[in-house]
Design a protein around this motif. Structure first.
Motif, PDB file in Angstrom:
ATOM      1  N   ARG A 188       0.799  -1.088  -0.012  1.00 26.21           N
ATOM      2  CA  ARG A 188      -0.052   0.130   0.138  1.00 26.21           C
ATOM      3  C   ARG A 188       0.835   1.080   0.110  1.00 26.21           C
ATOM      4  O   ARG A 188       0.655   2.025   0.675  1.00 26.21           O
ATOM      5  CB  ARG A 188      -0.903  -0.160   1.248  1.00 26.21           C
ATOM      6  CG  ARG A 188      -2.024   0.847   1.294  1.00 26.21           C
ATOM      7  CD  ARG A 188      -3.165   0.235   0.569  1.00 26.21           C
ATOM      8  NE  ARG A 188      -3.200   0.919  -0.878  1.00 26.21           N
ATOM      9  CZ  ARG A 188      -4.094   0.451  -1.914  1.00 26.21           C
ATOM     10  NH1 ARG A 188      -5.150  -0.416  -1.505  1.00 26.21           N
ATOM     11  NH2 ARG A 188      -4.030   1.055  -3.037  1.00 26.21           N
ATOM     12  N   THR A 189       1.754   1.308  -0.988  1.00 25.88           N
ATOM     13  CA  THR A 189       2.943   2.314  -0.857  1.00 25.88           C
ATOM     14  C   THR A 189       2.547   3.510  -1.594  1.00 25.88           C
ATOM     15  O   THR A 189       3.427   4.340  -1.975  1.00 25.88           O
ATOM     16  CB  THR A 189       4.061   1.572  -1.600  1.00 25.88           C
ATOM     17  OG1 THR A 189       3.940   0.977  -2.690  1.00 25.88           O
ATOM     18  CG2 THR A 189       4.737   0.665  -0.536  1.00 25.88           C
ATOM     19  N   ASP A 190       1.437   3.622  -2.209  1.00 25.66           N
ATOM     20  CA  ASP A 190       0.834   4.745  -3.000  1.00 25.66           C
ATOM     21  C   ASP A 190       0.463   5.805  -2.003  1.00 25.66           C
ATOM     22  O   ASP A 190       0.226   6.967  -2.335  1.00 25.66           O
ATOM     23  CB  ASP A 190      -0.151   4.457  -3.911  1.00 25.66           C
ATOM     24  CG  ASP A 190      -1.161   3.644  -3.237  1.00 25.66           C
ATOM     25  OD1 ASP A 190      -1.483   3.617  -2.042  1.00 25.66           O
ATOM     26  OD2 ASP A 190      -2.306   3.045  -4.061  1.00 25.66           O
ATOM     27  N   GLY A 191       0.373   5.410  -0.754  1.00 25.00           N
ATOM     28  CA  GLY A 191       0.007   6.438   0.369  1.00 25.00           C
ATOM     29  C   GLY A 191      -1.424   7.070   0.107  1.00 25.00           C
ATOM     30  O   GLY A 191      -2.076   7.938   0.670  1.00 25.00           O
ATOM     31  N   ASP A 241       2.995   3.837   2.925  1.00 21.42           N
ATOM     32  CA  ASP A 241       3.548   5.091   3.045  1.00 21.42           C
ATOM     33  C   ASP A 241       3.285   5.828   4.278  1.00 21.42           C
ATOM     34  O   ASP A 241       2.127   5.351   4.925  1.00 21.42           O
ATOM     35  CB  ASP A 241       3.011   6.145   1.772  1.00 21.42           C
ATOM     36  CG  ASP A 241       3.399   7.323   2.017  1.00 21.42           C
ATOM     37  OD1 ASP A 241       2.754   8.217   2.512  1.00 21.42           O
ATOM     38  OD2 ASP A 241       4.507   7.706   1.535  1.00 21.42           O
ATOM     39  N   LYS A 242       3.987   6.920   4.779  1.00 23.50           N
ATOM     40  CA  LYS A 242       3.652   7.285   6.167  1.00 23.50           C
ATOM     41  C   LYS A 242       2.390   7.896   6.294  1.00 23.50           C
ATOM     42  O   LYS A 242       1.771   7.837   7.541  1.00 23.50           O
ATOM     43  CB  LYS A 242       4.863   8.477   6.366  1.00 23.50           C
ATOM     44  CG  LYS A 242       4.811   8.795   7.756  1.00 23.50           C
ATOM     45  CD  LYS A 242       6.145   9.686   8.083  1.00 23.50           C
ATOM     46  CE  LYS A 242       5.939   9.846   9.741  1.00 23.50           C
ATOM     47  NZ  LYS A 242       5.952   9.139  10.732  1.00 23.50           N
ATOM     48  N   SER A 243       1.704   8.430   5.357  1.00 22.00           N
ATOM     49  CA  SER A 243       0.298   9.060   5.392  1.00 22.00           C
ATOM     50  C   SER A 243      -0.493   7.936   5.752  1.00 22.00           C
ATOM     51  O   SER A 243      -1.642   8.523   6.380  1.00 22.00           O
ATOM     52  CB  SER A 243      -0.024   9.260   3.979  1.00 22.00           C
ATOM     53  OG  SER A 243      -0.168   8.478   2.964  1.00 22.00           O
ATOM     54  N   LEU A 244      -0.360   6.613   5.785  1.00 24.59           N
ATOM     55  CA  LEU A 244      -1.427   5.488   6.514  1.00 24.59           C
ATOM     56  C   LEU A 244      -0.998   5.134   7.888  1.00 24.59           C
ATOM     57  O   LEU A 244      -1.788   4.372   8.327  1.00 24.59           O
ATOM     58  CB  LEU A 244      -1.444   4.340   5.455  1.00 24.59           C
ATOM     59  CG  LEU A 244      -1.874   4.534   3.860  1.00 24.59           C
ATOM     60  CD1 LEU A 244      -1.608   3.193   3.168  1.00 24.59           C
ATOM     61  CD2 LEU A 244      -3.100   5.316   3.850  1.00 24.59           C
ATOM     62  N   GLU A 245       0.178   5.681   8.442  1.00 31.43           N
ATOM     63  CA  GLU A 245       0.529   5.132   9.572  1.00 31.43           C
ATOM     64  C   GLU A 245      -0.292   5.006  10.789  1.00 31.43           C
ATOM     65  O   GLU A 245      -1.006   4.404  11.468  1.00 31.43           O
ATOM     66  CB  GLU A 245       1.951   6.003  10.095  1.00 31.43           C
ATOM     67  CG  GLU A 245       2.500   5.208  11.365  1.00 31.43           C
ATOM     68  CD  GLU A 245       3.850   5.902  11.700  1.00 31.43           C
ATOM     69  OE1 GLU A 245       4.554   5.184  12.595  1.00 31.43           O
ATOM     70  OE2 GLU A 245       4.150   6.672  11.048  1.00 31.43           O
ATOM     71  N   ASN A 246      -1.026   6.411  10.869  1.00 28.82           N
ATOM     72  CA  ASN A 246      -2.124   6.590  11.728  1.00 28.82           C
ATOM     73  C   ASN A 246      -3.374   5.618  11.820  1.00 28.82           C
ATOM     74  O   ASN A 246      -3.965   5.213  12.801  1.00 28.82           O
ATOM     75  CB  ASN A 246      -2.678   8.017  12.103  1.00 28.82           C
ATOM     76  CG  ASN A 246      -1.365   8.909  12.532  1.00 28.82           C
ATOM     77  OD1 ASN A 246      -1.019   8.865  13.573  1.00 28.82           O
ATOM     78  ND2 ASN A 246      -1.067   9.857  11.882  1.00 28.82           N
ATOM     79  N   LEU A 247      -3.597   5.182  10.664  1.00 27.89           N
ATOM     80  CA  LEU A 247      -4.771   4.324  10.340  1.00 27.89           C
ATOM     81  C   LEU A 247      -4.362   2.882  10.678  1.00 27.89           C
ATOM     82  O   LEU A 247      -5.207   2.185  11.049  1.00 27.89           O
ATOM     83  CB  LEU A 247      -5.316   4.585   8.964  1.00 27.89           C
ATOM     84  CG  LEU A 247      -5.891   5.776   8.443  1.00 27.89           C
ATOM     85  CD1 LEU A 247      -6.041   5.722   6.971  1.00 27.89           C
ATOM     86  CD2 LEU A 247      -6.821   6.341   9.224  1.00 27.89           C
ATOM     87  N   ILE A 276       7.513   3.170   5.237  1.00 29.05           N
ATOM     88  CA  ILE A 276       8.729   3.655   4.387  1.00 29.05           C
ATOM     89  C   ILE A 276       8.562   5.048   3.798  1.00 29.05           C
ATOM     90  O   ILE A 276       7.455   5.429   3.788  1.00 29.05           O
ATOM     91  CB  ILE A 276       9.127   2.679   3.432  1.00 29.05           C
ATOM     92  CG1 ILE A 276       7.998   2.474   2.101  1.00 29.05           C
ATOM     93  CG2 ILE A 276       9.482   1.281   3.742  1.00 29.05           C
ATOM     94  CD1 ILE A 276       8.433   1.901   0.781  1.00 29.05           C
ATOM     95  N   ASN A 277       9.492   5.738   3.401  1.00 30.02           N
ATOM     96  CA  ASN A 277       9.436   6.823   2.690  1.00 30.02           C
ATOM     97  C   ASN A 277       9.527   6.374   1.277  1.00 30.02           C
ATOM     98  O   ASN A 277      10.657   5.995   0.841  1.00 30.02           O
ATOM     99  CB  ASN A 277      10.592   7.742   2.953  1.00 30.02           C
ATOM    100  CG  ASN A 277      10.764   9.095   1.867  1.00 30.02           C
ATOM    101  OD1 ASN A 277       9.813   9.204   0.956  1.00 30.02           O
ATOM    102  ND2 ASN A 277      11.555   9.893   2.129  1.00 30.02           N
TER     103      ASN A 277
END
Length: 357
Positions: free
Chosen positions: A49-52, A81-87, A100-101
């Protein structure tokens, strides 16, 4: 570089980037023999799920729940991607997640080395585009089966679901699972709810004496061409206030557009148009949407969150997503299609004049 030079330079730059991706992808695109595994033989699955993209993650969220429910012995990992981390932190159906970045090849190399040791039975890559870093990771992780979507020209995907814009993305996800003999039926989204966000939003609404109905309003999409400017934002607020005169409006946060949000608030009725300026993550927006009676947005991530929470929605769709697989359901919702490529070319007064609500 001035705007005019950039306009002419960018297409050439994009072509060079595409060519670079193609050449490097072919280097790592090794042939993988097609094999068939029964679900009982699947021990570990890795999801890319690296598209963020938050909306895509929300749509696919049923997958993790249904696998854990029906195949509890399967271990589920995800790289994102980091944008999904909180989810991801709130998803109890995922065993391990790796952040990952996605722009850093160093990150891809480090995580590929870690993941190779896990001996995955299946790797799912549902991203629509393809970067050479993805092919590199698939090559190094070396799962028994790599399942792709719209990856017809690549040998490293030994299972591939062809592109089909007539199907909703949920059905495509089901086809990907079916290709490795995993069957699911319940496709309801899992939208994560944060206890901390719930507490903060409840306090915010109480402080502002919000006891009636709420409109959650989003003005900003991911790309520059899908960010509503101040002039159009004020038109939308004016028309929504006229249509729903008993509702309070809460503008959803967009950290990169705070200056525009504050300017909008200065020019409108702050007693009925509010903004939670202490917002930290998408989880705060989710809690606002959960409390809302109507969600108005052009951003697909907000639309899919609202759909997952069974909210009434007013959605704005540009020409690229008028009828495609990412579109929310039309039943009980207001779906507004506009032909312009840029949202600020839309005549919002005319759109609201033609609405039948």
């Amino acid at each position: 570089m001035n705007k005019m030079n950039w306009k002419f330079y960018r297409p050439y730059r994009d072509k060079l980037v595409d060519k670079k991706n193609e050449i490097l992808s072919r280097i790592f695109d090794k042939n993988k023999k097609d094999i068939n595994l029964s679900s009982s033989k699947i021990n570990k699955i890795l999801f890319l799920r690296t598209d963020g993209k938050i909306g895509d993650y929300i749509i696919s969220s049923f997958i993790f729940r249904e696998i854990k429910k029906n195949y509890p012995n399967i271990k589920i990992d995800i790289i994102a991607d980091k944008s999904l981390e909180n989810l991801l932190k709130l998803n109890k159906n995922i065993d391990t997640y790796y952040i990952i970045n996605r722009k850093s090849i160093k990150d891809w190399k480090i995580v590929s080395k870690k993941l190779k040791k896990n001996n995955y039975s299946v790797l799912f890559d549902s991203t629509e585009g393809l970067k050479y870093k993805q092919v590199y990771l698939l090559n190094k992780v070396n799962a028994k089966i790599n399942v792709g979507y719209n990856k017809d020209d690549y040998k490293i995907y030994n299972k591939n679901i062809k592109q089909n814009n007539t199907l909703k993305m949920i059905e495509i996800y089901k086809q990907m699972l079916k290709s490795v003999n995993i069957d699911v039926t319940d496709t309801r989204y899992d939208v994560p709810i944060s206890e901390e966000s719930e507490k903060n939003i409840n306090e915010f609404l109480k402080k502002n004496n919000v006891t009636g109905k709420i409109i959650a309003l989003n003005f900003f999409g991911a790309s520059r061409g899908r960010k509503i400017n101040e002039e159009n934002a004020l038109i939308i607020i004016k028309r929504l206030r006229k249509m729903y005169d008993k509702y309070k409006i809460v503008i959803l946060d967009s950290p990169n557009d705070r200056e525009t949000i504050y300017s909008i608030l200065e020019k409108t009725d702050n007693k009925n148009v509010l903004f939670f300026e202490k917002s930290q993550t998408i989880l705060d927006s989710i809690s606002i949407i959960k409390k809302s009676d109507l969600v108005v947005s052009l951003d697909t991530s907000i639309l899919h969150i609202a759909e997952g929470l069974n909210k009434k929605i007013m959605a704005f769709y540009g020409p690229k997503i008028n009828k495609n697989k990412w579109r929310i359901k039309e039943e009980n919702n207001i779906l507004i299609d506009y032909p312009e490529n840029r949202i600020n070319d839309v005549d919002f007064e005319k759109i609201f004049d033609n609405l039948k609500v």
